[in-house]
Design an enzyme around this catalytic site. Structure first.
Site, short mmCIF file in Angstrom:
data_model
loop_
_atom_site.label_atom_id
_atom_site.label_comp_id
_atom_site.label_asym_id
_atom_site.label_seq_id
_atom_site.Cartn_x
_atom_site.Cartn_y
_atom_site.Cartn_z
N GLU A 178 0.80 -1.22 0.00
CA GLU A 178 0.00 0.00 0.00
C GLU A 178 0.84 1.28 0.00
OE1 GLU A 178 -0.34 -2.45 2.14
OE2 GLU A 178 -2.36 -3.28 1.98
N ASP A 213 21.20 26.79 -27.69
CA ASP A 213 21.36 25.48 -27.06
C ASP A 213 20.02 24.85 -26.70
OD1 ASP A 213 24.15 25.48 -27.12
OD2 ASP A 213 24.29 26.59 -25.25
N ASP A 226 29.71 21.67 -22.41
CA ASP A 226 30.37 22.86 -22.92
C ASP A 226 31.73 22.98 -22.25
OD1 ASP A 226 28.39 23.75 -24.61
OD2 ASP A 226 27.39 24.93 -23.07
N THR A 273 3.69 -0.46 10.63
CA THR A 273 5.12 -0.66 10.88
C THR A 273 5.98 -0.54 9.63
OG1 THR A 273 4.96 -3.06 10.57
CG2 THR A 273 4.56 -2.21 12.79
#
Length: 878
Positions: free
Chosen positions: A272, A608, A314, A703
């Site tokens: 779950e 770019d 670059d 838990t």
């Protein structure tokens, strides 16, 4: 494209020249800001909180559990139906809160990188946040800027503007004096001033922004893989539940028992907390990347960065410091040198007396063709605009030139912006002595346009080659008188007179060499793609250790045309390509992706943007990059360092591995919870059911979730940058083997053994009925066995190859805190009688406690033996 209708009727190009506007006063701007508020779009509301909560309540796993609750209700088991419904609601609330937390984190990260613009106030050019722009401001728009508000172009200058955000047309349009530009559009080329007409909620983009609120985001590879994983688990859970129910009913069990079995199998197999845990892991990864100066614009890019196989980087700013300094000015009369780095205008320039006039003239010409400048801010000089332009501005000031006065006297009529094909930029200005064109650019581009004596041009060419060989950025500066406004850049840049050659230093970053070594160790290849001179690229690549001594330096024009041949060029690390055109950078990204590479592409300029968008991970520069580049990128480097890319790759790999960790953890628990139902069904009920459905739900929600969340925060392992890139399916062979063939069966066997021994110790024998008190105590022991096994499993899942002790038991502090919390919740569920009775369990006898505690040791032992055996069979992998 623009036409004459963009210019006021009756005007001519020469009539477009007018004095540069001084802009608002600081006091006027402050009053406007206080009166009308910041220049910000109204907050676009996403889905409302109830709708987002409803989405969580109707997720795939939630639907499966709703079906299980419905079956329980139809069977008359109302307590079970209510319990499952409560679990669904609790899980949905948890996921809702995690989604909101991730959204708040993304907003905080975006706030780290505010957009800025240059405005003119009181005749001074200032860099301010776009939120401080007010109506009436004069904004100085340059290539790469995002237009901060609706405005009208004033004075000289022509802009090429991408207005697709508003118009939907991809072709940029020309805007000149009198033309309107709208907030949110990008300046592709050119420079001009514009007067702000509307800000914030009054802009055109604000009126249509609500239309984008419900547009779904594209499905990323990680999201697709998660959906596939969720569907696989959900279908498997439903099919297994139905099969077990039918088999149980076929062998003579009561219909109600068959229902219980089917529901139990479904509930046992559904993890779950998986989806909210994934979201939280990505958000944590993004926050950790931000701490390491890597801003993630899309959460899924966290994972993609970890899968990168090739980084195309670059040179300027990433491998170098991006702190340009003009260190040498060559003129035919002599050369000047400057050793003072940085942008302070008081550095000394050593210049021979006979060359001073020529050096100053060259600096003036270069400054006239530039728009960048340095500004004193909080005690330090901060660059605004292109770093080369800033360095030229600083050089001129160091030579005693009053740059501000020059710019006021030299009224720029038009600028032809830098073009990657022309490799130069030019400006036509008016002055008291007549019009003049100033040009600066790559020497091989500018020198052929000059009409000076061949021996002078040859000397300039030698100077340029010498500077490039030393790793310097080299520019030629030229000019010519002009009696009229040029008809275009070709007309403007012909018949030039050489002024001189500027050599600019941008030293390598100190950490670049080490970062490149880390990439090689991580199996990530690196290529340098730059528009610089081949000798400059070669020198920097050699200094940082990018290329080997025998590796060639390629030129963009010589790259092969075919995708396969082009990708083959980059099959090795250390490739250097100089003088690369923007379309070639895009072609490289496309060709490499077509060959199965996962490509990270860096960039900072307007040109770019297509390559950044095409790459798997577009990486833009936060300090020096344009708004266009940042908008197209998935990741923004807040410090522009290549080392930050490596840090992002490491964290991306860690996040992907963490997702696999808690999937393994969840599935292990599912096996342990499923086996009691399998044994009960196979024995026809002769062997009692060790765990009830409510106990399983308590484990999954009460838990397991806490520890799973902690596993999502596991820090990067030391070996992540020595292994190949993370990739592949989440449910890979390692996950399935460890969950279904090792950890799950061991945990299940330990729980069933604990349950069986507890029953035998009380005199029970196979096939006999069991007293309620004995069964509750034995079931409590089995419950604790699973819980304690999972506590050990949390540490075992921290690595698929290394024992927890070798990782350091406290290196994941969140897990160290999470496990005791999980155990405290479990003890409450067992030791508090009213709660325990609801779950159908009780506190076990001392023997049950001992066996449950031993389960943790058994799982850790099995995990250690498996890892030792695998280590002997093959090299360590993460």
């Amino acid at each position: 494209m623009g036409s004459s209708e963009d210019r006021p009727a009756g005007s001519s190009p020469t009539e477009a020249r007018e004095p540069v506007a001084r802009g608002l006063s600081d006091e006027h701007a402050a009053r406007e800001l206080a009166r009308h508020g910041p220049n910000a779009l109204p907050q676009v509301r996403g889905p409302s909180a109830p709708r987002r909560l409803l989405a969580q309540l109707s997720s795939v796993f939630a639907v499966v559990l709703w079906c299980a609750a419905g079956l329980a209700w139809l069977a008359g088991i109302l307590e079970l139906a209510v319990a499952i419904a409560i679990v669904v609601v609790l899980n949905a609330v948890f996921a809702f809160l995690q989604e909101a937390r991730a959204g708040r984190a993304a907003e905080r990260l975006r706030a780290l990188l505010p957009s800025r613009i240059i405005v003119r106030r009181d005749g001074r050019e200032l860099g301010v946040s776009t939120s401080e722009v007010v109506v009436g401001d004069i904004v100085c728009l340059r290539a790469g800027d995002r237009v901060p508000a609706d405005a009208t172009v004033t004075g000289a200058g022509v802009l090429l503007v991408d207005m697709s955000l508003v118009t939907g047309e991809s072709e940029p349009v020309t805007r000149s004096r009198g033309s309107a530009v709208v907030a949110g559009s990008f300046v592709v080329e050119g420079s001009a001033d514009a007067r702000v007409d509307a800000i914030g909620a009054q802009t055109a983009i604000a009126r249509i922004s609500h239309l984008t609120a419900d547009v779904p985001d594209p499905v990323t590879p990680l999201a697709h893989e998660l959906h596939r994983t969720v569907r696989t688990i959900a279908v498997a859970a439903l099919c297994a539940g139905a099969c077990f129910a039918l088999v149980s009913w076929a062998v003579g069990r009561e219909l109600s028992d068959a229902y219980v079995l089917g529901i139990g199998v479904v509930v046992a197999l559904v993890p779950e907390g998986l989806l909210p845990t994934v979201t939280l892991a990505l958000a944590w990864g993004a926050e950790r990347m931000a701490d390491r100066k890597v801003l993630v614009r899309h959460l899924e890019a966290v994972e993609t960065l970890g899968s990168v196989t090739l980084v195309c980087t670059d040179k300027t700013g990433t491998l170098t410091q991006n702190e340009m300094t003009v260190v040498r000015v060559w003129t035919p009369e002599g050369a000047a040198t400057c050793a003072a780095p940085g942008y302070r205008p008081d550095g000394q320039v050593a210049c021979p007396f006979q060359a001073r006039e020529a050096v100053v003239a060259t600096a003036r010409s270069a400054a006239a063709a530039s728009v960048g400048f340095a500004q004193l801010s909080e005690g330090r000089w901060v660059p605004h605009g292109d770093r080369i332009d800033v360095a030229i501005d600083v050089l001129a000031r160091r030579l005693g030139v009053d740059v501000d006065q020059d710019r006021a006297a030299l009224q720029a009529a038009t600028r032809y912006a830098f073009d990657a094909r022309r490799r130069r930029t030019s400006t036509y200005v008016d002055s008291p002595g007549g019009g003049r064109v100033f040009v600066k650019g790559a020497p091989e581009s500018v020198l052929p346009m000059c009409t000076d004596p061949p021996e002078m041009l040859a000397a300039a060419h030698r100077e340029a080659e010498r500077g490039a060989a030393n790793g310097l950025r080299v520019l030629a500066v030229a000019s010519r008188p002009a009696v009229r406004l040029p008809e275009g850049p070709g007309d403007a840049e012909a018949g030039l007179t050489l002024g001189g050659v500027l050599s600019l230093e941008d030293p390598p970053r100190e950490d670049a060499a080490h970062a490149l070594q880390e990439c090689r160790r991580a199996g990530v290849r690196v290529a340098m793609l730059t528009g610089d001179h081949p000798q400059t690229a070669k020198s920097i690549a050699d200094q940082v250790g990018l290329r080997g001594a025998q590796d060639p330096v390629l030129v963009g024009a010589d790259l092969p045309q075919g995708d396969a041949e082009l990708a083959a060029v980059f099959a090795r690390s250390g490739v250097v390509v100089a003088r690369l055109a923007p379309e070639d950078k895009l072609r490289v990204a496309h060709a490499l992706r077509a060959q199965g590479e996962v490509v990270a592409m860096t960039g900072d300029g307007v040109n770019d943007a297509p390559a950044l968008h095409e790459a798997d991970v577009g990486v833009a520069m936060g300090l020096s990059g344009t708004d266009v580049a940042r908008e197209a990128a998935d990741v923004v480097l807040l410090d522009d360092r290549f080392a930050s890319i490596v840090a992002g790759i490491e964290q991306g790999r860690a996040t992907y591995v963490n997702i696999r960790r808690f999937i393994t953890y969840h599935l292990t628990d599912n096996v342990a919870e499923l086996m009691p139902f399998v044994v009960w069904a196979l024995t026809g009920g002769q062997f009692p059911l060790a765990l009830g459905i409510l106990q399983i739900l308590a484990i999954d929600i009460g838990t397991d979730t806490v520890s799973a969340v902690a596993l999502g925060a596991e820090p990067p392992a030391r070996h992540l940058l020595t292994d190949p890139p993370a990739a592949g399916r989440l449910l890979n062979g390692t996950v399935l083997r460890r969950a279904f063939a090792l950890l799950g069966p061991v945990s299940a066997a330990a729980a069933l053994l604990t349950f069986t021994v507890c029953l035998w110790s009380q005199g029970w024998r196979y096939g006999e009925p069991v007293g309620a008190a004995v069964l509750a105590a034995a079931s409590g022991a089995a419950f604790l066995s699973v819980v304690l096994s999972q506590a050990a499993n949390a540490f075992a899942c921290r690595s698929s190859t290394r024992r927890p002790g070798s990782l350091g038991w406290t290196t994941n502090r969140l897990l160290v805190a999470a496990v005791p919390i999980s155990l405290a919740i479990s003890l409450t569920l067992v030791l508090v009688p009213p709660v325990a009775r609801v779950l159908g369990q009780a506190a076990p006898e001392p023997l049950g406690w001992a066996l449950a505690l031993g389960s943790a040791g058994v799982l850790l032992t099995a995990d250690a033996l498996d890892k030792a055996w695998r280590a002997r069979r093959r090299p360590r992998r993460g």
